[in-house]
Design an enzyme around this catalytic site. Structure first.
Site, PDB file in Angstrom:
ATOM      1  N   TYR A 193     -80.486 -18.136  69.177  1.00 25.30           N
ATOM      2  CA  TYR A 193     -79.948 -18.636  70.980  1.00 25.30           C
ATOM      3  C   TYR A 193     -79.881 -17.569  71.795  1.00 25.30           C
ATOM      4  CZ  TYR A 193     -75.862 -20.613  73.113  1.00 25.30           C
ATOM      5  OH  TYR A 193     -74.552 -20.348  73.768  1.00 25.30           O
ATOM      6  N   SER A 220     -75.654 -17.751  78.678  1.00 24.10           N
ATOM      7  CA  SER A 220     -74.583 -17.111  77.310  1.00 24.10           C
ATOM      8  C   SER A 220     -74.513 -15.584  77.667  1.00 24.10           C
ATOM      9  CB  SER A 220     -74.851 -17.575  76.097  1.00 24.10           C
ATOM     10  OG  SER A 220     -73.928 -17.140  75.140  1.00 24.10           O
TER      11      SER A 220
END
Length: 267
Positions: A152, A139
């Site tokens: 995350y 990501s």
């Protein structure tokens, strides 16, 4: 010879689109998801029973991931591509309030799974002697501060680092390892029932005018696994509609509620 792939987190979103793209190209796929009902529905939707197999697997569990590699060999006789795609949003909230358990769960699902998928896919590919490709879903949150919650973002940074180190290690075996780094993509993992959230990012800070869709990321991921990318390894390829170029701080821009709350998001 048709290729054989394993796709984790294939019950929906990016994972399903990766599986769909592989099948549409004539390949065979072992799909896995923790949600049995969702996974089997995805298999039915692909409508290729001879070329699709589903396993319910917790990707943080080594015997389960090893079973995926065994299933590919048992059902289709080889393994050419491993898509380590499964992940969760994970722990969120002020760093002073997050629990160790939520933090560890986030790393188990988002990082340990990539380690396990790489380990067991590489073992099969090395034994085959014909090389292969491993593609990890990272990501842009792993590339910048403020691109996602702390846990995350840390897991995705770890995935990018693991991608690069394993690419170097596995290159002599002709196994390529790359990562795709999505930006704001219209999936349940991102919008969590608030689809207007991604539209605000698109309208206000994402340069590219289209909403990010799972199939856009799947196209990049499957390209990385294809012979068209045969000289590409150790890369973290960004597919974000220009968000990184615009220097996003998504957490400040549209997710202030996550900075006032504490918990863990599973999907």
């Amino acid at each position: 010879m048709s290729s054989v792939a394993i796709v984790t987190g294939a019950g929906g979103g990016i994972g399903f689109e990766i599986a769909r793209t592989c099948v549409a190209a004539g390949g065979s796929v072992v799909m896995c998801d923790l949600n049995d009902e969702r996974g089997r529905h995805a298999v039915d939707e692909l409508a290729a029973p001879d070329r699709v197999h589903f396993e319910r697997v917790d990707v943080s569990d080594e015997p389960g991931v090893e079973r995926l590699a065994e299933a590919a060999m048992r059902r289709f006789g080889r393994l050419d591509a491993m898509f380590n795609n499964a992940g969760i949003g994970g722990a969120f909230g002020p760093i002073t309030e997050q629990s160790v358990e939520d933090w560890d769960t986030t790393f188990a699902v988002n990082v340990r799974s990539v380690f396990l998928g790489t380990k067991h896919a590489a073992r099969v590919m090395i034994e085959q002697g014909s090389g292969g490709a491993i593609v990890n879903t990272a990501s842009i949150a792993g590339m910048t501060g403020g691109g996602g919650p702390q846990a995350y973002s840390a897991t995705k940074a770890a995935v990018i680092s693991l991608t690069r180190t394993t690419a170097v290690e596995l290159a002599p075996h002709r196994i390529r390892v790359n990562a795709v780094c999505p930006g704001a993509v219209y999936t349940e993992l991102l919008h969590r029932g608030r689809p207007e959230q991604t539209d605000r990012w698109r309208e206000e800070i994402q340069p590219w005018p289209e909403r990010g869709q799972p199939e856009m990321i799947a196209d990049v991921a499957t390209w990385l696994a294809s012979d068209a990318a045969r000289f590409v390894t150790g890369e973290a390829v960004t597919a974000d509609g220009g968000l990184m170029a615009a220097t996003p701080r998504l957490m400040d821009h549209d997710l202030p509620h996550l900075q006032r709350m504490t918990g863990i998001a599973y999907g």
